[in-house]
Scaffold this active site. Structure first.
Site, PDB file in Angstrom:
ATOM      1  CG  HIS A 268       5.770  -1.180   1.212  1.00  0.00           C
ATOM      2  ND1 HIS A 268       5.608  -0.402   0.331  1.00  0.00           N
ATOM      3  CD2 HIS A 268       4.595  -1.731   1.509  1.00  0.00           C
ATOM      4  CE1 HIS A 268       4.537   0.123  -0.052  1.00  0.00           C
ATOM      5  NE2 HIS A 268       3.686  -0.515   0.561  1.00  0.00           N
ATOM      6  CG  ASP A 269       3.755  -3.223  -1.725  1.00  0.00           C
ATOM      7  OD1 ASP A 269       3.426  -4.063  -0.451  1.00  0.00           O
ATOM      8  OD2 ASP A 269       3.414  -2.489  -2.497  1.00  0.00           O
TER       9      ASP A 269
ATOM     10  CG  ASP B 210       0.932   5.597   0.919  1.00  0.00           C
ATOM     11  OD1 ASP B 210       0.195   4.764   0.243  1.00  0.00           O
ATOM     12  OD2 ASP B 210       1.824   4.333   1.534  1.00  0.00           O
TER      13      ASP B 210
ATOM     14  CG  ASP C   2      -2.155   1.710  -1.491  1.00  0.00           C
ATOM     15  OD1 ASP C   2      -1.423   1.121  -1.339  1.00  0.00           O
ATOM     16  OD2 ASP C   2      -3.635   1.605  -0.978  1.00  0.00           O
TER      17      ASP C   2
ATOM     18  CD  GLU D 194       0.667   0.702  -5.687  1.00  0.00           C
ATOM     19  OE1 GLU D 194       1.036  -0.423  -5.272  1.00  0.00           O
ATOM     20  OE2 GLU D 194      -0.552   0.551  -4.581  1.00  0.00           O
TER      21      GLU D 194
HETATM   22  C1  NOJ Z   1       0.310  -1.344  -2.177  1.00  0.00           C
HETATM   23  C2  NOJ Z   1       0.539  -1.231  -0.938  1.00  0.00           C
HETATM   24  O1  NOJ Z   1       1.862  -0.383  -1.578  1.00  0.00           O
HETATM   25  C3  NOJ Z   1       0.502  -2.728  -0.233  1.00  0.00           C
HETATM   26  O2  NOJ Z   1       1.723  -2.836   0.232  1.00  0.00           O
HETATM   27  C4  NOJ Z   1      -0.864  -2.989  -0.127  1.00  0.00           C
HETATM   28  O3  NOJ Z   1      -1.189  -4.554   0.482  1.00  0.00           O
HETATM   29  C5  NOJ Z   1      -1.685  -2.647  -0.706  1.00  0.00           C
HETATM   30  N1  NOJ Z   1      -1.635  -1.495  -2.116  1.00  0.00           N
HETATM   31  C6  NOJ Z   1      -3.327  -2.533  -0.496  1.00  0.00           C
HETATM   32  O4  NOJ Z   1      -3.681  -1.422   0.520  1.00  0.00           O
END
Ligand code: NOJ
Length: 565
Positions: free
Chosen positions: A329-330, A98, A200, A257
């Site tokens: 995971h989010d 990541d 990310d 992302e």
């Molecule tokens: C996206 C990530 O997937 C998330 O888990 C994170 O809190 C934020 N970016 C900040 O890095």
């Protein structure tokens, strides 16, 4: 479209802290992942993305990195990481790290040095501003995790910018020295033998030339970060440079992302020679969002799921390849968010799997999705670990929701839903660890677990294995990977159906999420005739039959059918 090695692959996301604990400390680790590589191989996985395992205070569970060249001891050692890369390779799999470079941790050496000497070299690695004597902040931007984006730079008369948590100071990408540090780190990891990166929060690296306020959108007087992102121009210069200097020399596979690229930017991001190989299709995740907070998010139903899925396919066309997901995971668990209580069962979990997985694009499976893991019930705010959930709770309470209503919102939306330990068996702690896990397991592990599903032909896990195998089957691969996507229009509400088509081959993918049977009209064959026969390639045990240009599917049924031309 130029064909790439990864187009016909299947990817899997691991959230290391919750995947498998090998040393009995209640925290998942790299040796735990290594012990499960055969499981992933058996599922048919080719690409494994690890959420961050770098050294970190874990304020945002690893998305706050204090050393980009070190593994956090809680996850293992660099030797463990090298072993993982090698063991994955032996099995024909590749590992993605990541890449978290919009921000680092406030415990990173760069930030520590910036505090000691804000006007020196490392001060320029961050966005610093002088404190205003009257206390006015440089801007009224609200951080993604709540509160102002500005925080005092410890021991100085300055403030620093953090669009996420205050322990995640934003890195200043305008500074070429910082950018070179990032590229150096990417190259270092590529040399270690990883396949590439998931990238990310990358859209945040470009800020507007002039920082200023925007109209407040909540009672806190602050405004969403989206305003400044909309105004920021020129991110392509940074992303193109990163591609050319760091990714291209290694032919790295990269998945961005990217939530909010600007109109018409898609070809630049993931077209021929785009900044990234691919990026996630977040249309499902974005559905119904509200600036007011999670409590105000509109619930999604199957027709909206269909519109999101089809809309994204239309948008991407043959510009490039999206990465298709139903959770990560989010997000809450896809099975819980996308299937309402009335229609959630193993049959519809399989139907959802089929319709999302067989679209054009690279399918990603998030750990536990393949056994149909579900959200957990959050009973108290003290159970929460995730910083954004804690903020969402406050926001909901401030908006007037009762304690019970606020917790209900979190049970539905919290990121913690996806972060409970992987459910390997019905043994204590779900077979994840011999100790109490860092986050309590979902009590439904006694019912939903890998061990129970492994030997059972009709389990959700067995269905996922068949799905992966079907997408890779040489007889149909061309169609599933590169074939056109054609929606079946005019289906009943609660039905998702489309065709995948390549020269001489048409495959129907359909899911009926209603308890009652449905009949849907198929588009015409290429020669203008109607389809009258088909062969079932994969189903969930429910009846499905083709006749006279139509397909009938039993309630909660799904069917992947090779239509006879
Ligand atoms: C996206 C990530 O997937 C998330 O888990 C994170 O809190 C934020 N970016 C900040 O890095």
């Amino acid at each position: 479209m130029q064909r790439k090695w990864w187009h016909d692959k299947v990817a899997y996301q691991i959230y290391p802290k919750s995947f498998m604990d090998s040393n009995g400390d209640g925290i998942g680790d790299l040796q735990g992942i290594i012990s499960k590589l055969d499981y992933l191989k058996d599922l048919g996985v080719d690409i494994v993305w690890l959420s961050p395992i770098y050294q970190s205070p874990l304020a945002d569970e690893g998305y706050d990195i204090s050393d980009y060249y070190a593994i956090d001891p809680r996850f293992g050692t660099m030797e463990d990481m090298e072993e993982l890369i090698a063991e994955a390779k032996k099995r024909g799999m590749t590992v993605l790290m990541d890449l978290v470079v919009n921000h680092c941790s406030d415990e990173h050496e760069w930030f520590q040095k910036a505090c000691q000497d804000p006007d020196g070299k490392y001060g320029k690695f961050f966005y610093l501003r002088d404190k205003d004597p009257d206390g006015k902040l440089p801007t009224n931007w609200r951080s993604y995790f709540g509160g102002s984006c500005w925080e005092e730079l410890p021991g100085t008369d300055k403030l620093y910018l953090h669009v996420f948590h205050k322990k995640q100071p934003d890195l200043n990408w305008e500074n070429p020295e910082l950018r070179e540090e990032v590229y150096k780190n990417i190259r270092w990891w590529m040399e270690k033998g990883i396949g590439g990166f998931r990238i990310d929060a990358i859209i945040n690296i470009k800020k507007p030339a002039v920082f200023h306020d925007y109209p407040a959108d909540r009672d806190d007087g602050l405004c969403t970060i989206h305003n400044m992102l909309l105004e920021a121009e020129g991110i392509g210069e940074f992303l193109g440079e990163m591609r050319d200097k760091a990714f291209a020399p290694y032919d790295a596979f990269t998945v961005g992302e990217v939530f909010n690229e600007k109109k018409n930017e898609l070809p630049l991001f993931i077209g021929e020679n785009g900044y990234f190989s691919t990026m996630f299709d977040f249309s499902l995740e974005l559905y119904g969002r509200s600036e007011k907070g999670w409590f105000d998010v509109k619930r999604i139903d199957i027709d909206a799921v269909r519109d999101c899925m089809f809309g994204a396919q239309k948008k991407i066309g043959d510009i490039g390849f999206y990465s298709n997901i139903i959770e990560n995971h989010d997000e809450p668990r896809g099975a819980s968010r996308l299937l309402s209580d009335e229609i959630r069962n193993d049959d519809t979990k399989k139907a959802l799997a089929a319709v999302y997985f067989l679209r054009r694009g690279l399918p990603f499976i998030y750990q536990g999705q393949e056994i149909g893991m579900e959200n957990k019930k959050i009973r108290s705010v003290d159970e929460l670990d995730d910083i954004s959930s804690i903020d969402a709770y406050k926001v909901a309470r401030n908006a007037g929701l009762t304690e019970e209503e606020a917790l209900e919102t979190l049970s539905f939306h919290s990121r913690d839903n996806a972060r409970t330990p992987m459910q390997w068996s019905n043994q204590e702690h779900a077979g994840f660890s011999t100790a109490a896990p860092w986050m309590k397991e979902n009590p439904n592990y006694v019912r939903i677990n890998v061990q129970e599903q492994q030997g059972r032909e009709d389990s959700v896990l067995s269905f996922y294995k068949k799905l992966v195998a079907l997408r890779k089957d040489p007889l149909y691969k061309e169609t599933f990977v590169y074939g056109d996507f054609e929606p079946c229009e005019g289906c009943a509400s609660g039905v998702i159906a489309y065709l995948r088509k390549s020269a001489g081959q048409t495959i129907l993918v359909a899911g009926n999420f209603n308890p009652n049977g449905t009949t849907l009209q198929l588009p015409k064959r290429a020669d203008g005739e109607t389809f009258t026969e088909g062969t079932l390639l994969l189903g969930n045990g429910k009846e499905a039959a083709v006749a006279d240009g139509c397909v009938s599917i039993e309630g909660f049924g799904c069917a992947v059918i090779l239509l006879k031309e």
